[in-house]
Design a protein around this motif. Structure first.
Motif, PDB file in Angstrom:
ATOM      1  N   TYR A  24      15.842  -1.457  -5.190  1.00  0.00           N
ATOM      2  CA  TYR A  24      15.934  -0.154  -5.406  1.00  0.00           C
ATOM      3  C   TYR A  24      16.032   0.181  -6.554  1.00  0.00           C
ATOM      4  O   TYR A  24      16.876  -0.558  -7.434  1.00  0.00           O
ATOM      5  N   PHE A  25      15.701   1.556  -7.098  1.00  0.00           N
ATOM      6  CA  PHE A  25      16.089   1.893  -8.498  1.00  0.00           C
ATOM      7  C   PHE A  25      15.967   3.431  -8.412  1.00  0.00           C
ATOM      8  O   PHE A  25      15.310   3.976  -7.615  1.00  0.00           O
ATOM      9  N   TYR A  26      16.954   4.104  -9.093  1.00  0.00           N
ATOM     10  CA  TYR A  26      17.101   5.348  -9.057  1.00  0.00           C
ATOM     11  C   TYR A  26      17.507   5.827 -10.512  1.00  0.00           C
ATOM     12  O   TYR A  26      18.072   5.508 -11.105  1.00  0.00           O
ATOM     13  N   SER A  27      16.829   7.151 -10.812  1.00  0.00           N
ATOM     14  CA  SER A  27      17.099   7.764 -11.916  1.00  0.00           C
ATOM     15  C   SER A  27      18.496   8.473 -12.030  1.00  0.00           C
ATOM     16  O   SER A  27      18.780   9.091 -10.987  1.00  0.00           O
ATOM     17  N   LEU A  28      19.339   7.944 -13.093  1.00  0.00           N
ATOM     18  CA  LEU A  28      20.720   8.705 -13.136  1.00  0.00           C
ATOM     19  C   LEU A  28      20.430  10.004 -13.109  1.00  0.00           C
ATOM     20  O   LEU A  28      21.481  10.576 -12.741  1.00  0.00           O
ATOM     21  N   LYS A  29      19.423  10.687 -13.500  1.00  0.00           N
ATOM     22  CA  LYS A  29      19.669  12.137 -13.567  1.00  0.00           C
ATOM     23  C   LYS A  29      19.390  12.916 -12.414  1.00  0.00           C
ATOM     24  O   LYS A  29      19.746  14.134 -12.086  1.00  0.00           O
ATOM     25  N   ASN A  30      19.194  12.038 -11.424  1.00  0.00           N
ATOM     26  CA  ASN A  30      18.793  12.443  -9.897  1.00  0.00           C
ATOM     27  C   ASN A  30      20.202  12.319  -9.114  1.00  0.00           C
ATOM     28  O   ASN A  30      20.322  12.338  -7.994  1.00  0.00           O
ATOM     29  N   VAL A  31      21.035  11.292  -9.677  1.00  0.00           N
ATOM     30  CA  VAL A  31      22.580  10.868  -9.020  1.00  0.00           C
ATOM     31  C   VAL A  31      23.391  12.206  -9.342  1.00  0.00           C
ATOM     32  O   VAL A  31      23.622  12.534 -10.285  1.00  0.00           O
ATOM     33  N   SER A  32      23.779  12.816  -8.017  1.00  0.00           N
ATOM     34  CA  SER A  32      24.669  13.811  -8.372  1.00  0.00           C
ATOM     35  C   SER A  32      26.299  13.488  -7.924  1.00  0.00           C
ATOM     36  O   SER A  32      27.162  14.187  -8.266  1.00  0.00           O
ATOM     37  N   PRO A  51      13.270  13.738  -6.496  1.00  0.00           N
ATOM     38  CA  PRO A  51      12.911  14.032  -7.891  1.00  0.00           C
ATOM     39  C   PRO A  51      11.978  15.479  -7.891  1.00  0.00           C
ATOM     40  O   PRO A  51      11.839  16.370  -8.727  1.00  0.00           O
ATOM     41  N   THR A  52      11.042  15.584  -6.716  1.00  0.00           N
ATOM     42  CA  THR A  52      10.316  16.923  -6.679  1.00  0.00           C
ATOM     43  C   THR A  52      10.648  17.977  -5.532  1.00  0.00           C
ATOM     44  O   THR A  52      10.168  19.102  -5.665  1.00  0.00           O
ATOM     45  N   LEU A  53      11.208  17.497  -4.550  1.00  0.00           N
ATOM     46  CA  LEU A  53      11.547  18.209  -3.421  1.00  0.00           C
ATOM     47  C   LEU A  53      13.093  18.472  -3.322  1.00  0.00           C
ATOM     48  O   LEU A  53      14.046  18.020  -3.790  1.00  0.00           O
ATOM     49  N   GLN A  54      13.368  19.525  -2.268  1.00  0.00           N
ATOM     50  CA  GLN A  54      14.859  19.867  -2.093  1.00  0.00           C
ATOM     51  C   GLN A  54      15.542  19.103  -1.042  1.00  0.00           C
ATOM     52  O   GLN A  54      15.767  19.484  -0.012  1.00  0.00           O
ATOM     53  N   ARG A  55      15.340  17.813  -1.358  1.00  0.00           N
ATOM     54  CA  ARG A  55      15.995  16.980  -0.360  1.00  0.00           C
ATOM     55  C   ARG A  55      16.972  15.919  -1.191  1.00  0.00           C
ATOM     56  O   ARG A  55      16.667  15.810  -2.212  1.00  0.00           O
ATOM     57  N   PHE A  56      18.159  15.656  -0.369  1.00  0.00           N
ATOM     58  CA  PHE A  56      19.124  14.825  -0.823  1.00  0.00           C
ATOM     59  C   PHE A  56      19.239  13.678   0.070  1.00  0.00           C
ATOM     60  O   PHE A  56      18.785  13.662   1.311  1.00  0.00           O
ATOM     61  N   ALA A  57      19.741  12.398  -0.501  1.00  0.00           N
ATOM     62  CA  ALA A  57      19.941  11.441   0.351  1.00  0.00           C
ATOM     63  C   ALA A  57      21.336  10.567  -0.207  1.00  0.00           C
ATOM     64  O   ALA A  57      21.758  10.821  -1.255  1.00  0.00           O
ATOM     65  N   CYS A  58      22.002  10.005   1.164  1.00  0.00           N
ATOM     66  CA  CYS A  58      23.072   9.299   0.769  1.00  0.00           C
ATOM     67  C   CYS A  58      22.991   7.618   0.750  1.00  0.00           C
ATOM     68  O   CYS A  58      22.244   7.305   1.921  1.00  0.00           O
ATOM     69  N   HIS A  59      23.399   7.132  -0.250  1.00  0.00           N
ATOM     70  CA  HIS A  59      23.206   5.736  -0.364  1.00  0.00           C
ATOM     71  C   HIS A  59      24.307   4.822  -0.407  1.00  0.00           C
ATOM     72  O   HIS A  59      25.383   5.304  -1.130  1.00  0.00           O
ATOM     73  N   VAL A  60      24.528   3.837   0.511  1.00  0.00           N
ATOM     74  CA  VAL A  60      25.853   3.014   0.423  1.00  0.00           C
ATOM     75  C   VAL A  60      25.291   1.532   0.565  1.00  0.00           C
ATOM     76  O   VAL A  60      24.366   1.108   1.201  1.00  0.00           O
ATOM     77  N   PHE A  61      26.135   0.998  -0.480  1.00  0.00           N
ATOM     78  CA  PHE A  61      25.929  -0.448  -0.668  1.00  0.00           C
ATOM     79  C   PHE A  61      27.276  -1.429  -0.781  1.00  0.00           C
ATOM     80  O   PHE A  61      27.962  -0.741  -1.058  1.00  0.00           O
ATOM     81  N   ILE A  62      27.030  -2.539  -0.522  1.00  0.00           N
ATOM     82  CA  ILE A  62      28.109  -3.395  -0.710  1.00  0.00           C
ATOM     83  C   ILE A  62      27.610  -4.418  -1.694  1.00  0.00           C
ATOM     84  O   ILE A  62      26.747  -5.177  -1.678  1.00  0.00           O
ATOM     85  N   GLY A  63      28.646  -4.764  -2.539  1.00  0.00           N
ATOM     86  CA  GLY A  63      28.585  -5.769  -3.669  1.00  0.00           C
ATOM     87  C   GLY A  63      29.260  -6.999  -3.442  1.00  0.00           C
ATOM     88  O   GLY A  63      30.023  -7.222  -2.656  1.00  0.00           O
ATOM     89  N   THR A  64      29.161  -7.911  -4.225  1.00  0.00           N
ATOM     90  CA  THR A  64      29.681  -9.339  -3.800  1.00  0.00           C
ATOM     91  C   THR A  64      31.083  -9.165  -4.482  1.00  0.00           C
ATOM     92  O   THR A  64      31.992  -9.973  -4.069  1.00  0.00           O
ATOM     93  N   GLU A  65      31.228  -8.361  -5.393  1.00  0.00           N
ATOM     94  CA  GLU A  65      32.409  -8.205  -6.332  1.00  0.00           C
ATOM     95  C   GLU A  65      32.667  -6.698  -6.347  1.00  0.00           C
ATOM     96  O   GLU A  65      31.749  -5.933  -5.861  1.00  0.00           O
ATOM     97  N   SER A  66      33.925  -6.233  -6.899  1.00  0.00           N
ATOM     98  CA  SER A  66      33.963  -4.812  -7.126  1.00  0.00           C
ATOM     99  C   SER A  66      33.068  -4.045  -7.786  1.00  0.00           C
ATOM    100  O   SER A  66      32.225  -4.459  -8.876  1.00  0.00           O
ATOM    101  N   THR A  67      32.683  -2.990  -7.310  1.00  0.00           N
ATOM    102  CA  THR A  67      31.580  -1.743  -7.876  1.00  0.00           C
ATOM    103  C   THR A  67      32.220  -1.010  -8.501  1.00  0.00           C
ATOM    104  O   THR A  67      31.407   0.098  -8.995  1.00  0.00           O
ATOM    105  N   ARG A  68      33.650  -0.964  -8.723  1.00  0.00           N
ATOM    106  CA  ARG A  68      34.068   0.079  -9.511  1.00  0.00           C
ATOM    107  C   ARG A  68      33.656   0.331 -10.942  1.00  0.00           C
ATOM    108  O   ARG A  68      33.509   1.484 -11.370  1.00  0.00           O
ATOM    109  N   ILE A  69      33.458  -0.689 -11.660  1.00  0.00           N
ATOM    110  CA  ILE A  69      32.886  -0.676 -13.085  1.00  0.00           C
ATOM    111  C   ILE A  69      31.582   0.209 -12.959  1.00  0.00           C
ATOM    112  O   ILE A  69      31.214   1.003 -13.991  1.00  0.00           O
TER     113      ILE A  69
END
Length: 80
Positions: A24-32, A51-69
Motif C-alpha cells: 500500500y502507499f498513500y500520499s501524505l497530503k491525503n492523510v488527515s 484524491p478526487t472524490l468526497q470519500r474517506f477511508a480508515c486504515h489500521v495496521f500492526i507493525g512488528t515493532e512500535s509504530t510511534r515514530i
C-alpha cells in the motif's frame, strides 16, 4: 517548488525475489489523521481522503515493532 511525500506500507510476510513487498502507499497530503494505539504501539491507524472524490477511508495496521515514530513523523493526535 512543491514536495510530494508518500507513506508506504511494506508487507514483510510476502516473499519477493527483489526486496520487500510494498502493498500500500498513500500520499501524505491525503492523510488527515494518524495515531498509534495508546497501550500497544505496534498498531497504527490513519484516515485518508480519496484524491478526487468526497470519500474517506480508515486504515489500521500492526507493525512488528512500535509504530510511534511513524505516527509522530506523519503528525499524530495524542489521546488523553
Amino acid at each position: 517548488m512543491t514536495h510530494k511525500f508518500t507513506f508506504f506500507i511494506i508487507n514483510l510476510q510476502k516473499k519477493r525475489e527483489r526486496g520487500p513487498c510494498i502493498d500500500y502507499f498513500y500520499s501524505l497530503k491525503n492523510v488527515s489523521f494518524c495515531a498509534f494505539h495508546p497501550r500497544d504501539h505496534r498498531y497504527i491507524g490513519f484516515i485518508t481522503k480519496h484524491p478526487t472524490l468526497q470519500r474517506f477511508a480508515c486504515h489500521v495496521f500492526i507493525g512488528t515493532e512500535s509504530t510511534r515514530i511513524v505516527a509522530e513523523a506523519v503528525g499524530y493526535v495524542k489521546f488523553t
